[in-house]
Design a protein around this motif. Structure first.
Motif, short mmCIF file in Angstrom:
data_model
loop_
_atom_site.label_atom_id
_atom_site.label_comp_id
_atom_site.label_asym_id
_atom_site.label_seq_id
_atom_site.Cartn_x
_atom_site.Cartn_y
_atom_site.Cartn_z
N VAL A 1 -31.97 -23.71 -36.92
CA VAL A 1 -32.73 -22.47 -36.99
C VAL A 1 -32.27 -21.52 -35.89
O VAL A 1 -32.26 -21.88 -34.71
N ALA A 2 -31.88 -20.31 -36.28
CA ALA A 2 -31.55 -19.25 -35.33
C ALA A 2 -32.78 -18.35 -35.24
O ALA A 2 -33.30 -17.87 -36.25
N ARG B 1 -25.05 -16.72 -39.41
CA ARG B 1 -23.71 -17.27 -39.64
C ARG B 1 -23.01 -17.55 -38.32
O ARG B 1 -22.40 -18.61 -38.15
N GLU B 2 -23.12 -16.64 -37.36
CA GLU B 2 -22.51 -16.83 -36.04
C GLU B 2 -23.02 -18.09 -35.35
O GLU B 2 -22.32 -18.73 -34.58
N LEU C 1 -29.13 -9.81 -39.79
CA LEU C 1 -29.75 -11.13 -39.60
C LEU C 1 -28.88 -12.23 -40.19
O LEU C 1 -28.74 -13.31 -39.60
N SER C 2 -28.30 -11.98 -41.37
CA SER C 2 -27.41 -12.98 -41.99
C SER C 2 -26.20 -13.25 -41.11
O SER C 2 -25.80 -14.41 -40.92
N LEU D 1 -31.34 -21.43 -41.38
CA LEU D 1 -32.53 -20.57 -41.45
C LEU D 1 -32.51 -19.61 -40.28
O LEU D 1 -32.25 -20.02 -39.14
N VAL D 2 -32.79 -18.33 -40.54
CA VAL D 2 -32.95 -17.33 -39.49
C VAL D 2 -34.41 -16.90 -39.50
O VAL D 2 -34.94 -16.49 -40.53
#
Length: 170
Positions: free
Chosen positions: A81-82, A99-100, A94-95, A105-106
């Protein structure tokens, strides 16, 4: 269970009530996407939650900002989770943030609107605000471990399920 909250905006405590209060009390871990506003609210969350993972938001006092990062990544129930309060660029920003960080889940806040969005790379979750809904239902999210990740629910203060979603771990 993992409770997910954001946008408390409190001067004098955690402002938890109804299903959100029960979720935090029962949770193994609590994620908070910022805007506690004061150290008093942050300390109240630390007292209420066995394990709190939090970031600061744009409305947090300098003292809260000193204690919390702007972003963090955690593993819960096999899901990466970010966590952030907000990112420029909306859903795309946000995506890319997720990904980074190699996230499944963000979790973000800021809009006070409880929403989920499945993108090509990650699931975006905004739990809304349990205390300052600004025209939206008072809400939070609950994540329940499942075979390959978590199943989630956005819930209103009265316990109603507003929507359901799934997040698969890697």
């Amino acid at each position: 269970m993992i409770a997910v909250l954001s946008d408390t905006h409190s001067e004098n405590g955690h402002a938890l009530a109804g299903r959100a209060a029960d979720a935090v009390a029962d949770a193994d871990e609590v994620l908070h996407a910022g805007d506690f506003t004061t150290e008093t609210a942050l300390d109240a969350f630390h007292d209420a939650a066995d394990r709190l993972h939090a970031v600061h938001g744009n409305a947090d006092s300098p003292a809260v900002r000193d204690r919390l990062p702007a972003a963090r990544t955690v593993e819960v129930a096999g899901v990466r989770v970010a966590l952030t309060h907000r990112r420029d660029g909306g859903e795309l920003g946000l995506s890319m943030f997720g990904r980074e960080r190699g996230a499944d889940l963000v979790v973000s806040g800021h809009t006070h609107a409880p929403t989920t969005k499945e993108t090509e790379d990650v699931v975006l979750l905004n739990p809304g605000s349990h205390a300052d809904p600004r025209g939206n239902p008072e809400a939070h999210a609950e994540l329940y471990p499942s075979d390959r990740g978590v199943r989630g629910e956005l819930r209103a203060r009265d316990g109603r399920v507003l929507s359901e979603f799934r997040v698969e771990g890697r």
